[in-house]
Write a protein that holds these residues in place. Sequence first.
Motif, PDB file in Angstrom:
ATOM      1  N   VAL A  52       0.115  -1.004  -0.121  1.00  0.00           N
ATOM      2  CA  VAL A  52       0.082  -0.068   0.299  1.00  0.00           C
ATOM      3  C   VAL A  52       1.301   1.251   0.098  1.00  0.00           C
ATOM      4  CG1 VAL A  52      -1.662   1.437   1.583  1.00  0.00           C
ATOM      5  CG2 VAL A  52      -2.331  -1.414   0.797  1.00  0.00           C
ATOM      6  N   LEU A  53       2.134   1.691   1.017  1.00  0.00           N
ATOM      7  CA  LEU A  53       2.516   2.051   0.734  1.00  0.00           C
ATOM      8  C   LEU A  53       3.519   2.756  -1.055  1.00  0.00           C
ATOM      9  CD1 LEU A  53       3.963   2.072   4.234  1.00  0.00           C
ATOM     10  CD2 LEU A  53       3.027   3.759   3.483  1.00  0.00           C
ATOM     11  N   ARG A  54       4.285   1.422  -1.238  1.00  0.00           N
ATOM     12  CA  ARG A  54       4.653   1.586  -2.522  1.00  0.00           C
ATOM     13  C   ARG A  54       3.432   1.955  -3.684  1.00  0.00           C
ATOM     14  NH1 ARG A  54       6.753  -4.278  -2.602  1.00  0.00           N
ATOM     15  NH2 ARG A  54       8.502  -3.626  -0.980  1.00  0.00           N
ATOM     16  N   ALA A  55       2.394   2.163  -2.905  1.00  0.00           N
ATOM     17  CA  ALA A  55       1.233   2.076  -4.015  1.00  0.00           C
ATOM     18  C   ALA A  55       1.365   3.687  -3.816  1.00  0.00           C
ATOM     19  CB  ALA A  55       0.452   1.459  -4.032  1.00  0.00           C
ATOM     20  N   ARG A  56       1.099   3.972  -2.957  1.00  0.00           N
ATOM     21  CA  ARG A  56       0.591   4.987  -2.455  1.00  0.00           C
ATOM     22  C   ARG A  56       2.216   6.313  -2.308  1.00  0.00           C
ATOM     23  NH1 ARG A  56      -1.159   5.604   3.341  1.00  0.00           N
ATOM     24  NH2 ARG A  56      -3.327   4.126   2.962  1.00  0.00           N
ATOM     25  N   ARG A  57       3.421   5.857  -2.978  1.00  0.00           N
ATOM     26  CA  ARG A  57       4.035   6.334  -3.637  1.00  0.00           C
ATOM     27  C   ARG A  57       4.398   7.000  -4.746  1.00  0.00           C
ATOM     28  NH1 ARG A  57       8.341   3.406   1.011  1.00  0.00           N
ATOM     29  NH2 ARG A  57       7.771   5.018   2.702  1.00  0.00           N
ATOM     30  N   ALA A  58       4.202   5.543  -5.180  1.00  0.00           N
ATOM     31  CA  ALA A  58       3.586   5.299  -7.137  1.00  0.00           C
ATOM     32  C   ALA A  58       2.565   6.696  -7.269  1.00  0.00           C
ATOM     33  CB  ALA A  58       3.357   4.241  -7.576  1.00  0.00           C
ATOM     34  N   ALA A  59       2.027   6.607  -7.244  1.00  0.00           N
ATOM     35  CA  ALA A  59       0.756   7.665  -6.971  1.00  0.00           C
ATOM     36  C   ALA A  59       0.756   9.046  -6.719  1.00  0.00           C
ATOM     37  CB  ALA A  59      -0.495   7.222  -6.588  1.00  0.00           C
TER      38      ALA A  59
END
Length: 61
Positions: free
Chosen positions: A27-34
Amino acid sequence: MFAYEVQQYRSAELIRRADEARLAREVLRARRAARRRARQGAAEAESHTPRQRRPRFARAT
């Protein structure tokens, strides 16, 4: 038999915790990528505006 059941319970609990931690990292990786994509999109949109950020020449006084 009791020790085996306790060991099985602990093993299952560790697996659950590992899955939760893995999901949190994803989830953290996805938020950072977004956020990264949003920043890049804003920078690209901003770079194509005809207006410059500051005047090209200094003001004559």
